[in-house]
Design a protein around this motif. Structure first.
Motif, PDB file in Angstrom:
ATOM      1  N   VAL A 153     -17.643  11.541   9.500  1.00 31.46           N
ATOM      2  CA  VAL A 153     -18.798  12.981  10.244  1.00 31.46           C
ATOM      3  C   VAL A 153     -20.419  12.651   9.516  1.00 31.46           C
ATOM      4  O   VAL A 153     -20.491  13.852   8.390  1.00 31.46           O
ATOM      5  CB  VAL A 153     -17.968  14.411  10.226  1.00 31.46           C
ATOM      6  CG1 VAL A 153     -19.309  15.612  10.689  1.00 31.46           C
ATOM      7  CG2 VAL A 153     -16.921  14.694  10.740  1.00 31.46           C
ATOM      8  N   LYS A 194     -22.818  14.423   9.841  1.00 27.44           N
ATOM      9  CA  LYS A 194     -24.228  15.561  10.195  1.00 27.44           C
ATOM     10  C   LYS A 194     -25.088  15.465   8.621  1.00 27.44           C
ATOM     11  O   LYS A 194     -24.436  15.211   8.327  1.00 27.44           O
ATOM     12  CB  LYS A 194     -23.466  15.924  10.716  1.00 27.44           C
ATOM     13  CG  LYS A 194     -23.206  16.930   9.961  1.00 27.44           C
ATOM     14  CD  LYS A 194     -22.216  18.825  10.376  1.00 27.44           C
ATOM     15  CE  LYS A 194     -21.075  19.020   9.406  1.00 27.44           C
ATOM     16  NZ  LYS A 194     -20.057  19.880   9.998  1.00 27.44           N
ATOM     17  N   ASN A 233     -22.406  16.911  14.464  1.00 32.30           N
ATOM     18  CA  ASN A 233     -22.847  18.176  15.556  1.00 32.30           C
ATOM     19  C   ASN A 233     -23.687  17.999  16.657  1.00 32.30           C
ATOM     20  O   ASN A 233     -23.537  19.797  17.282  1.00 32.30           O
ATOM     21  CB  ASN A 233     -22.677  18.983  14.059  1.00 32.30           C
ATOM     22  CG  ASN A 233     -21.309  19.641  14.186  1.00 32.30           C
ATOM     23  OD1 ASN A 233     -20.709  18.912  13.538  1.00 32.30           O
ATOM     24  ND2 ASN A 233     -21.581  21.238  13.084  1.00 32.30           N
ATOM     25  N   LEU A 266     -18.671  17.067  17.867  1.00 31.14           N
ATOM     26  CA  LEU A 266     -17.531  17.785  17.318  1.00 31.14           C
ATOM     27  C   LEU A 266     -18.202  19.001  17.684  1.00 31.14           C
ATOM     28  O   LEU A 266     -17.877  19.643  17.030  1.00 31.14           O
ATOM     29  CB  LEU A 266     -17.551  17.218  15.847  1.00 31.14           C
ATOM     30  CG  LEU A 266     -17.374  16.230  15.833  1.00 31.14           C
ATOM     31  CD1 LEU A 266     -17.193  15.784  14.250  1.00 31.14           C
ATOM     32  CD2 LEU A 266     -16.540  15.793  16.670  1.00 31.14           C
ATOM     33  N   MET A 278      -8.516  20.174  20.141  1.00 33.79           N
ATOM     34  CA  MET A 278      -9.204  19.869  18.938  1.00 33.79           C
ATOM     35  C   MET A 278      -9.034  21.742  18.315  1.00 33.79           C
ATOM     36  O   MET A 278      -9.102  22.737  19.010  1.00 33.79           O
ATOM     37  CB  MET A 278     -10.250  20.300  19.006  1.00 33.79           C
ATOM     38  CG  MET A 278     -11.665  19.908  17.372  1.00 33.79           C
ATOM     39  SD  MET A 278     -12.242  21.012  17.314  1.00 33.79           S
ATOM     40  CE  MET A 278     -14.233  20.270  17.317  1.00 33.79           C
ATOM     41  N   ILE A 334     -10.728  24.405  14.893  1.00 30.52           N
ATOM     42  CA  ILE A 334     -11.231  24.382  12.922  1.00 30.52           C
ATOM     43  C   ILE A 334     -10.586  25.782  12.803  1.00 30.52           C
ATOM     44  O   ILE A 334     -10.585  26.818  12.856  1.00 30.52           O
ATOM     45  CB  ILE A 334     -12.577  24.437  13.833  1.00 30.52           C
ATOM     46  CG1 ILE A 334     -13.229  23.207  13.866  1.00 30.52           C
ATOM     47  CG2 ILE A 334     -13.742  24.480  11.928  1.00 30.52           C
ATOM     48  CD1 ILE A 334     -14.896  23.536  14.145  1.00 30.52           C
ATOM     49  N   MET A 369     -10.044  18.243   8.427  1.00 36.53           N
ATOM     50  CA  MET A 369     -10.851  17.567   8.160  1.00 36.53           C
ATOM     51  C   MET A 369     -11.357  17.625   6.048  1.00 36.53           C
ATOM     52  O   MET A 369     -10.005  16.952   5.880  1.00 36.53           O
ATOM     53  CB  MET A 369     -12.364  19.160   8.099  1.00 36.53           C
ATOM     54  CG  MET A 369     -12.332  19.650   9.115  1.00 36.53           C
ATOM     55  SD  MET A 369     -13.823  20.555   9.438  1.00 36.53           S
ATOM     56  CE  MET A 369     -13.746  21.856   8.557  1.00 36.53           C
ATOM     57  N   SER A 370     -11.996  17.573   5.417  1.00 35.28           N
ATOM     58  CA  SER A 370     -12.182  16.821   4.093  1.00 35.28           C
ATOM     59  C   SER A 370     -10.882  17.301   3.266  1.00 35.28           C
ATOM     60  O   SER A 370     -10.376  16.626   2.522  1.00 35.28           O
ATOM     61  CB  SER A 370     -13.718  17.166   2.977  1.00 35.28           C
ATOM     62  OG  SER A 370     -14.006  15.794   4.012  1.00 35.28           O
ATOM     63  N   ARG A 383     -11.492  14.550  11.375  1.00 32.68           N
ATOM     64  CA  ARG A 383     -12.678  14.359  11.188  1.00 32.68           C
ATOM     65  C   ARG A 383     -13.334  14.760  10.156  1.00 32.68           C
ATOM     66  O   ARG A 383     -13.451  15.301   9.437  1.00 32.68           O
ATOM     67  CB  ARG A 383     -13.021  15.864  12.040  1.00 32.68           C
ATOM     68  CG  ARG A 383     -13.147  15.206  13.878  1.00 32.68           C
ATOM     69  CD  ARG A 383     -13.723  16.659  14.209  1.00 32.68           C
ATOM     70  NE  ARG A 383     -13.089  17.812  13.372  1.00 32.68           N
ATOM     71  CZ  ARG A 383     -12.189  18.837  13.752  1.00 32.68           C
ATOM     72  NH1 ARG A 383     -11.171  18.580  14.464  1.00 32.68           N
ATOM     73  NH2 ARG A 383     -12.326  20.023  13.003  1.00 32.68           N
ATOM     74  N   VAL A 384     -13.837  13.867   9.338  1.00 30.08           N
ATOM     75  CA  VAL A 384     -13.632  14.115   7.730  1.00 30.08           C
ATOM     76  C   VAL A 384     -15.357  13.661   7.134  1.00 30.08           C
ATOM     77  O   VAL A 384     -15.769  12.319   7.744  1.00 30.08           O
ATOM     78  CB  VAL A 384     -12.734  12.928   6.990  1.00 30.08           C
ATOM     79  CG1 VAL A 384     -13.208  13.105   5.261  1.00 30.08           C
ATOM     80  CG2 VAL A 384     -11.375  13.124   7.087  1.00 30.08           C
ATOM     81  N   GLY A 385     -15.787  14.745   6.903  1.00 31.09           N
ATOM     82  CA  GLY A 385     -17.306  14.396   6.037  1.00 31.09           C
ATOM     83  C   GLY A 385     -17.756  14.136   4.913  1.00 31.09           C
ATOM     84  O   GLY A 385     -18.070  13.399   4.267  1.00 31.09           O
ATOM     85  N   SER A 386     -17.587  15.288   3.983  1.00 31.38           N
ATOM     86  CA  SER A 386     -18.006  14.748   2.874  1.00 31.38           C
ATOM     87  C   SER A 386     -17.238  14.646   1.772  1.00 31.38           C
ATOM     88  O   SER A 386     -17.785  13.824   1.178  1.00 31.38           O
ATOM     89  CB  SER A 386     -18.172  16.735   1.976  1.00 31.38           C
ATOM     90  OG  SER A 386     -17.240  17.326   2.828  1.00 31.38           O
ATOM     91  N   ARG A 435     -23.181  18.119   1.949  1.00 28.32           N
ATOM     92  CA  ARG A 435     -24.319  17.920   2.732  1.00 28.32           C
ATOM     93  C   ARG A 435     -25.169  18.452   1.435  1.00 28.32           C
ATOM     94  O   ARG A 435     -24.922  20.072   1.544  1.00 28.32           O
ATOM     95  CB  ARG A 435     -23.819  18.835   4.031  1.00 28.32           C
ATOM     96  CG  ARG A 435     -22.980  17.808   4.348  1.00 28.32           C
ATOM     97  CD  ARG A 435     -22.821  17.804   6.218  1.00 28.32           C
ATOM     98  NE  ARG A 435     -22.040  19.079   5.879  1.00 28.32           N
ATOM     99  CZ  ARG A 435     -20.453  19.281   6.498  1.00 28.32           C
ATOM    100  NH1 ARG A 435     -20.006  17.765   6.065  1.00 28.32           N
ATOM    101  NH2 ARG A 435     -19.161  20.059   5.872  1.00 28.32           N
TER     102      ARG A 435
HETATM  103  C1  LIG Z   1     -18.474  19.453   9.293  1.00 28.97           C
HETATM  104  C2  LIG Z   1     -17.387  19.214  10.328  1.00 28.97           C
HETATM  105  C3  LIG Z   1     -16.257  18.254   9.723  1.00 28.97           C
HETATM  106  C4  LIG Z   1     -16.179  17.340   8.661  1.00 28.97           C
HETATM  107  O1  LIG Z   1     -16.423  19.098   7.728  1.00 28.97           O
HETATM  108  P1  LIG Z   1     -15.956  17.716   6.271  1.00 28.97           P
HETATM  109  O2  LIG Z   1     -15.271  19.447   5.592  1.00 28.97           O
HETATM  110  O3  LIG Z   1     -17.034  17.600   5.055  1.00 28.97           O
HETATM  111  O4  LIG Z   1     -14.835  16.801   6.216  1.00 28.97           O
HETATM  112  C5  LIG Z   1     -15.677  18.184  10.492  1.00 28.97           C
HETATM  113  N1  LIG Z   1     -15.494  18.885  11.404  1.00 28.97           N
HETATM  114  C6  LIG Z   1     -16.249  19.314  12.814  1.00 28.97           C
HETATM  115  C7  LIG Z   1     -16.607  20.339  14.021  1.00 28.97           C
HETATM  116  C8  LIG Z   1     -17.676  19.964  11.733  1.00 28.97           C
HETATM  117  O5  LIG Z   1     -18.668  20.736  12.257  1.00 28.97           O
END
Ligand SMILES: *Cc1c(COP(=O)(O)O)cnc(C)c1O
Length: 217
Positions: A29, A31, A52, A76, A157, A159, A189-190, A205-208, A214
């Motif tokens: 991820v 963004k 996003n 996402l 999906m 959250i 996620m992370s 879905r892994v970002g940070s 971020r």
């Molecule tokens: C930002 C986001 C993520 C990633 O989140 P992290 O905690 O940084 O891994 C995953 N899914 C969605 C829908 C997001 O908005």
């Protein structure tokens, strides 16, 4: 953390869940992340990224796509109907199909364009008023509605609420997917992707944890 650490942790989570190696797709991820961090992950060979916002993705990804082969982008975040065409042209999958009006718009555009990204229906498993997605009790009906529109339904999906054990939400999502014959599960996620893999996630879905925190400033 780094890309290779995350891949290793995914492989371990797959193994301890008795799942096939490589059965979980890693959506990185990107963004809000600075270009150089995204580029570093591209240089390590990763090609699947999540964004996003349509606008932000449109600003940064065409330049990367000229330089790197085989990039796949997944949307996402919430999608406004007036951005739907642009999203369908840019993304291989949309994880945030969350309302009938958007489903109807995507179906109409799919007819015009001749193709449609893979779709994940977003379920608001925590029934949080501020969060997008259909309620668990409405999910079966919405899946049926999307199928009647001939949309390519890939999966579900979610959250989970930040202050609840995510495993319960992952299990609920897996149960709704199973009874609707959907194989895709975009969850984790992370902070919780290993628990999501234990519950059958096909897309984490892994970002940070890959890119670092971020900076929204
Ligand atoms: C930002 C986001 C993520 C990633 O989140 P992290 O905690 O940084 O891994 C995953 N899914 C969605 C829908 C997001 O908005």
């Amino acid at each position: 953390m780094s890309l290779s650490d995350i891949k290793e942790r995914i492989a371990r989570a797959e193994a301890s869940a008795g799942r096939a190696p490589g059965s979980t797709a890693l959506v990185a991820v990107s963004k809000v992340q600075p270009r150089d961090r995204v580029e570093a992950v591209l240089d390590q060979g990763h090609r699947l990224f999540g964004e996003n916002r349509v606008q932000e993705a449109a600003e940064r990804w065409p330049a990367f796509q000229e330089r790197y082969e085989g990039i796949a982008l997944h949307l996402l975040g919430p999608l406004q109907t007036n951005k739907a065409r642009q999203a369908m042209e840019m993304f291989q999958a949309i994880h945030s199909l969350d309302r009938p009006k958007l489903a109807r718009t995507l179906a109409r555009l799919a007819q015009e364009i001749g193709r449609c990204p893979d779709l994940f229906l977003q379920v608001n498993t925590g029934e949080e008023p501020q969060k997008a997605g259909v309620l668990p009790a409405e999910a079966d009906g919405f899946v049926a509605e999307c199928r009647a529109l001939d949309l390519p339904m890939r999966g579900l999906m979610c959250i989970p609420p930040v202050d609840e054990e995510p495993s319960l939400h992952f299990a609920l999502l897996a149960k709704i997917a199973a009874r609707n014959g959907l194989s895709g599960l975009s969850m984790g996620m992370s902070g919780d992707f290993e628990r999501a893999i234990a519950q059958g996630a096909t897309h984490v879905r892994v970002g940070s944890a890959i890119f670092g925190e971020r900076d929204y400033g």
